[in-house]
Design an enzyme around this catalytic site. Sequence first.
Site, short mmCIF file in Angstrom:
data_model
loop_
_atom_site.label_atom_id
_atom_site.label_comp_id
_atom_site.label_asym_id
_atom_site.label_seq_id
_atom_site.Cartn_x
_atom_site.Cartn_y
_atom_site.Cartn_z
CG HIS A 16 24.49 14.20 -44.08
ND1 HIS A 16 25.44 13.79 -45.01
CD2 HIS A 16 23.32 14.30 -44.76
CE1 HIS A 16 24.87 13.66 -46.18
NE2 HIS A 16 23.58 13.97 -46.08
CG ASP A 18 28.05 12.92 -47.86
OD1 ASP A 18 28.51 11.79 -48.10
OD2 ASP A 18 27.14 13.44 -48.54
CE LYS A 19 29.88 18.69 -43.77
NZ LYS A 19 31.23 19.23 -43.91
CD GLU A 44 39.85 12.25 -50.09
OE1 GLU A 44 38.69 12.50 -49.71
OE2 GLU A 44 40.60 13.13 -50.56
CD GLU A 57 49.46 11.26 -52.17
OE1 GLU A 57 49.68 10.27 -52.88
OE2 GLU A 57 49.82 12.41 -52.46
CE LYS A 177 20.14 16.81 -46.94
NZ LYS A 177 20.03 16.18 -48.28
CG PHE A 245 15.08 10.67 -41.17
CD1 PHE A 245 16.00 9.67 -41.45
CD2 PHE A 245 15.50 11.99 -41.28
CE1 PHE A 245 17.29 9.96 -41.83
CE2 PHE A 245 16.81 12.29 -41.67
CZ PHE A 245 17.70 11.28 -41.94
CG ASP A 253 23.06 7.92 -48.77
OD1 ASP A 253 23.58 7.09 -49.54
OD2 ASP A 253 22.80 9.09 -49.13
CB ALA A 254 27.67 5.20 -48.85
NE ARG A 259 28.78 11.73 -51.07
CZ ARG A 259 28.15 10.57 -51.23
NH1 ARG A 259 28.16 9.98 -52.42
NH2 ARG A 259 27.51 10.00 -50.23
CE LYS A 260 25.30 16.67 -48.28
NZ LYS A 260 25.62 15.65 -49.29
CE LYS A 280 41.43 18.03 -50.77
NZ LYS A 280 40.87 18.85 -51.87
CE LYS A 284 47.78 17.62 -49.64
NZ LYS A 284 48.86 17.15 -48.78
CG ASP A 286 41.69 21.96 -53.44
OD1 ASP A 286 41.57 22.82 -54.33
OD2 ASP A 286 41.80 20.75 -53.66
#
Length: 403
Positions: A16, A18-19, A44, A57, A177, A245, A253-254, A259-260, A280, A284, A286
């Site tokens: 995918h 995003d992955k 990123e 960074e 998916k 598909f 798709d970008a 995003r997941k 990260k 961090k 997060d």
Amino acid sequence: MRSSYLFTSESVSEGHPDKVADQISDAIVDLFLSKDPEARIACETLTTTQLVVLAGEIRGKGIMDTEGNWAPGVREEVEKTVRDTVKRIGYEQEGFHWETLRFENNLHPQSAHIAQGVDASGNKDEGAGDQGIMFGYAADDTPDLMPATLYYSHKILEQMAADRHSGTAPFLEPDAKSQVTLRYEGSKPVAATAIVVSTQHGKGYDEGDKEAELHAYVKKVVADILPAELLSDETVYHINPTGSFEIGGPDGDAGLTGRKIIVDTYGGASPHGGGAFSGKDPTKVDRSAAYITRYLAKNIVAAGLAQRVTIQLAYAIGVSKPLSLYVDTHGTGTVGDDRIEAAIQGIEKLGGLTPRGIRTHLQLNKPIYQKTAAYGHFGRKAEGDFFPWEKTDLVDDLKAALA
């Protein structure tokens, strides 16, 4: 708790878009941590048709100096890492190919103002890399103490990817998916009411006998993954419901890092603090605090103290101690939630749940992250140094603290 309800979770494959971005970002984290375990990384990734862009960074010995000068050979290593990651996933398509895609590297030195707040100095302990709230969750739905809907969604795509890589299912392409809907009675899943699988496929597998072959294959995978008692003639399957598909991945798709986050965590069964993990370093919170809250939640359920539990931690940037700890066993606890909170706070080996304490206890300053970036960060087997937050080695400490 409702006596009967439906609940759904989704997963996405390693292909995918995003992955793809998440895996590239975490491959860069691993590369830099292998050079400097104390490196600071916020990487990123953007993916689209025949293009990968890095931004963010960094700071670390043997990587980049404060003026933005790369150490000898490291810039080239970064590009090789990106291309090798895309190759491992399996993208050799006209619209996205590991060898011919364009690559941009826009990484730059970490802000000095962030560094001064996070770094330890004098009597100041290392502070959190950002403010935020983090949640952890565990439930006795599955042996790995994960929500069953997400657990099975991940496993379906993992098996399909394994079959694609091995050549068992040569008609599959990397992007896919899945979605699993289960009926719960009380707190236990009793039936799969709907299964959705959309998978990128080779030419011609959207009609006739080839389409039937693909559909039969997906149903066989589902039957191998889900317990037989959850499946029946009433289970509804939606396999490639759009019909075709063929164009997928970053060409279709970008993709962007982070995003997941619901796929990465608990499939919607638990709150999410909002921060993404991939790209990260473990200063961090997060990332690191989300891992420790999962670790605490899993050990609480494994210790028999609850059937399911949600844990929240909160931090302020540059401050070492958490602002709050919250435990909710959703009425399933065998002792009071406040007692569990006190027990956690009293376990010395956890280091007060400071960023340094978390990193030390879970040994997070190692290049272990690329494997986390597809099929979920939680509910995975603790193999060697990988996924240390999935270990249940805190059970005896919790029991002793509550005795």
